[in-house]
Enzyme design. Structure first.
Site, PDB file in Angstrom:
ATOM      1  N   ARG A 143       5.357  11.958  -3.385  1.00  0.00           N
ATOM      2  CA  ARG A 143       5.154  12.553  -2.060  1.00  0.00           C
ATOM      3  C   ARG A 143       6.302  12.104  -1.147  1.00  0.00           C
ATOM      4  NH1 ARG A 143      -0.031  13.623  -0.205  1.00  0.00           N
ATOM      5  NH2 ARG A 143       1.176  14.563   1.479  1.00  0.00           N
ATOM      6  N   TYR A 196      11.197   8.667   1.233  1.00  0.00           N
ATOM      7  CA  TYR A 196      11.131   7.563   0.265  1.00  0.00           C
ATOM      8  C   TYR A 196      11.859   7.838  -1.053  1.00  0.00           C
ATOM      9  CZ  TYR A 196       7.688   5.900   3.603  1.00  0.00           C
ATOM     10  OH  TYR A 196       7.068   5.477   4.755  1.00  0.00           O
ATOM     11  N   ALA A 253       2.945  -0.910   4.982  1.00  0.00           N
ATOM     12  CA  ALA A 253       2.425  -0.965   6.351  1.00  0.00           C
ATOM     13  C   ALA A 253       1.859  -2.341   6.718  1.00  0.00           C
ATOM     14  CB  ALA A 253       1.366   0.117   6.544  1.00  0.00           C
ATOM     15  N   ARG A 267      12.488   4.607  13.109  1.00  0.00           N
ATOM     16  CA  ARG A 267      11.200   5.281  13.029  1.00  0.00           C
ATOM     17  C   ARG A 267      10.318   4.879  14.230  1.00  0.00           C
ATOM     18  NH1 ARG A 267       8.960   4.966   7.063  1.00  0.00           N
ATOM     19  NH2 ARG A 267       7.702   6.691   7.887  1.00  0.00           N
ATOM     20  N   ASN A 295       8.054  -5.520  -0.773  1.00  0.00           N
ATOM     21  CA  ASN A 295       7.945  -4.449   0.204  1.00  0.00           C
ATOM     22  C   ASN A 295       6.472  -4.411   0.598  1.00  0.00           C
ATOM     23  OD1 ASN A 295       7.696  -2.160   1.748  1.00  0.00           O
ATOM     24  ND2 ASN A 295       8.981  -0.885   0.428  1.00  0.00           N
ATOM     25  N   PRO A 327       0.785  -1.228   0.000  1.00  0.00           N
ATOM     26  CA  PRO A 327       0.000   0.000   0.000  1.00  0.00           C
ATOM     27  C   PRO A 327       0.817   1.278   0.000  1.00  0.00           C
ATOM     28  CG  PRO A 327      -0.157  -1.151   2.109  1.00  0.00           C
ATOM     29  CD  PRO A 327       0.496  -2.090   1.148  1.00  0.00           C
ATOM     30  N   ASN A 328       0.357   2.185  -0.809  1.00  0.00           N
ATOM     31  CA  ASN A 328       0.877   3.555  -0.937  1.00  0.00           C
ATOM     32  C   ASN A 328       2.192   3.652  -1.702  1.00  0.00           C
ATOM     33  OD1 ASN A 328      -1.298   4.825   0.536  1.00  0.00           O
ATOM     34  ND2 ASN A 328      -0.451   3.817   2.343  1.00  0.00           N
ATOM     35  N   GLU A 354      12.566  -9.455   1.787  1.00  0.00           N
ATOM     36  CA  GLU A 354      11.736  -8.312   2.223  1.00  0.00           C
ATOM     37  C   GLU A 354      12.583  -7.041   2.126  1.00  0.00           C
ATOM     38  OE1 GLU A 354      10.504  -8.770   6.290  1.00  0.00           O
ATOM     39  OE2 GLU A 354       9.458  -6.835   6.344  1.00  0.00           O
ATOM     40  N   HIS A 356      12.579  -2.766   2.757  1.00  0.00           N
ATOM     41  CA  HIS A 356      11.999  -1.506   3.216  1.00  0.00           C
ATOM     42  C   HIS A 356      12.916  -0.381   2.785  1.00  0.00           C
ATOM     43  CE1 HIS A 356       8.878  -3.393   5.524  1.00  0.00           C
ATOM     44  NE2 HIS A 356       9.788  -4.268   5.936  1.00  0.00           N
TER      45      HIS A 356
HETATM   46  O1  CA2 Z   1      10.253   1.883   4.341  1.00  0.00           O
HETATM   47  C1  CA2 Z   1       9.437   1.223   3.704  1.00  0.00           C
HETATM   48  O2  CA2 Z   1       9.645   0.787   2.574  1.00  0.00           O
HETATM   49  C2  CA2 Z   1       8.053   0.963   4.300  1.00  0.00           C
HETATM   50  O3  CA2 Z   1       7.673  -0.366   3.961  1.00  0.00           O
HETATM   51  C3  CA2 Z   1       7.120   1.968   3.654  1.00  0.00           C
HETATM   52  C4  CA2 Z   1       5.713   1.938   4.228  1.00  0.00           C
HETATM   53  C5  CA2 Z   1       5.736   2.024   5.752  1.00  0.00           C
HETATM   54  O4  CA2 Z   1       4.430   1.884   6.271  1.00  0.00           O
HETATM   55  C6  CA2 Z   1       6.640   0.966   6.363  1.00  0.00           C
HETATM   56  O5  CA2 Z   1       6.656   1.140   7.760  1.00  0.00           O
HETATM   57  C7  CA2 Z   1       8.051   1.082   5.816  1.00  0.00           C
HETATM   58  C8  CA2 Z   1       4.887   3.118   3.707  1.00  0.00           C
HETATM   59  C9  CA2 Z   1       4.875   3.246   2.221  1.00  0.00           C
HETATM   60  C10 CA2 Z   1       4.354   4.601   1.872  1.00  0.00           C
HETATM   61  O6  CA2 Z   1       4.882   4.963   0.632  1.00  0.00           O
HETATM   62  C11 CA2 Z   1       4.786   6.259   0.249  1.00  0.00           C
HETATM   63  C12 CA2 Z   1       5.595   6.648  -0.792  1.00  0.00           C
HETATM   64  C13 CA2 Z   1       5.572   7.952  -1.210  1.00  0.00           C
HETATM   65  C14 CA2 Z   1       4.717   8.855  -0.604  1.00  0.00           C
HETATM   66  C15 CA2 Z   1       3.903   8.465   0.428  1.00  0.00           C
HETATM   67  C16 CA2 Z   1       3.934   7.145   0.859  1.00  0.00           C
END
Ligand code: CA2
Length: 148
Positions: free
Chosen positions: A19, A24, A78, A108, A75, A11-12, A99, A101
């Site tokens: 963003r 990221y 969340a 964090r 990946n 997700p996301n 996996e 991240h």
């Molecule tokens: O660090 C990572 O890759 C995470 O898997 C990213 C997840 C987060 O919930 C994990 O704790 C760590 C969130 C992905 C959100 O991705 C976005 C990318 C660009 C803008 C907003 C969100």
């Protein structure tokens, strides 16, 4: 037929590059998928990609990979921190699992420090930014070549 690696993003992650570049990075999901395809091609492997914001779609895609893909790079976003269902699906997949991240999750919030998926992953990369994905590809090349 080349061996196949399935790259799954949760997700996301479709928002990569659009963003929160401070966390990221500036590269898009498409950029990183292209980089992975190129890295794996060098090692004689093929890439399939899938991104979803839905837990059930990710689970269905992992089921589809059973017997069809040799390895998974994931990946889980969340869902790493919440989804026993994703862990169960990966436990039903026989190939190698890495996996990834992008961020250093241990620096964090405490709720990001535990990942259910890590209980299945053969290797875990975090905090290397987008480079973590190509590092996972390099590891996968060695792993799948040595399994020939
Ligand atoms: O660090 C990572 O890759 C995470 O898997 C990213 C997840 C987060 O919930 C994990 O704790 C760590 C969130 C992905 C959100 O991705 C976005 C990318 C660009 C803008 C907003 C969100």
């Amino acid at each position: 037929m080349p061996k196949t690696v399935l790259l799954l993003n949760g997700p996301n992650l479709n928002l990569l590059g659009l963003r929160q570049p401070e966390i990221y990075g500036k590269q898009t999901l498409q950029d990183l998928e292209k980089a992975c395809a190129a890295a794996l091609k060098e090692g004689g492997l093929a890439l399939e990609t899938f991104q979803s914001n839905s837990e059930s779609e990710l689970i269905e895609r992992i089921h589809k990979a059973r017997g069809n893909a040799d390895a998974i790079i994931i990946n889980p976003g969340a869902y790493s921190h919440t989804s026993i269902a994703l862990l169960d699906a990966l436990n039903a997949f026989d190939g190698a699992v890495v996996e990834v991240h992008i961020s250093q999750i241990f620096k964090r919030e405490a709720f990001r420090h535990h990942s259910y998926v890590s209980g299945r992953a053969d290797a875990v990369l975090c905090g290397f930014g987008i480079a973590g994905y190509t590092m996972a590809c390099e590891w996968m090349i060695g792993k799948l070549q040595s399994a020939k």
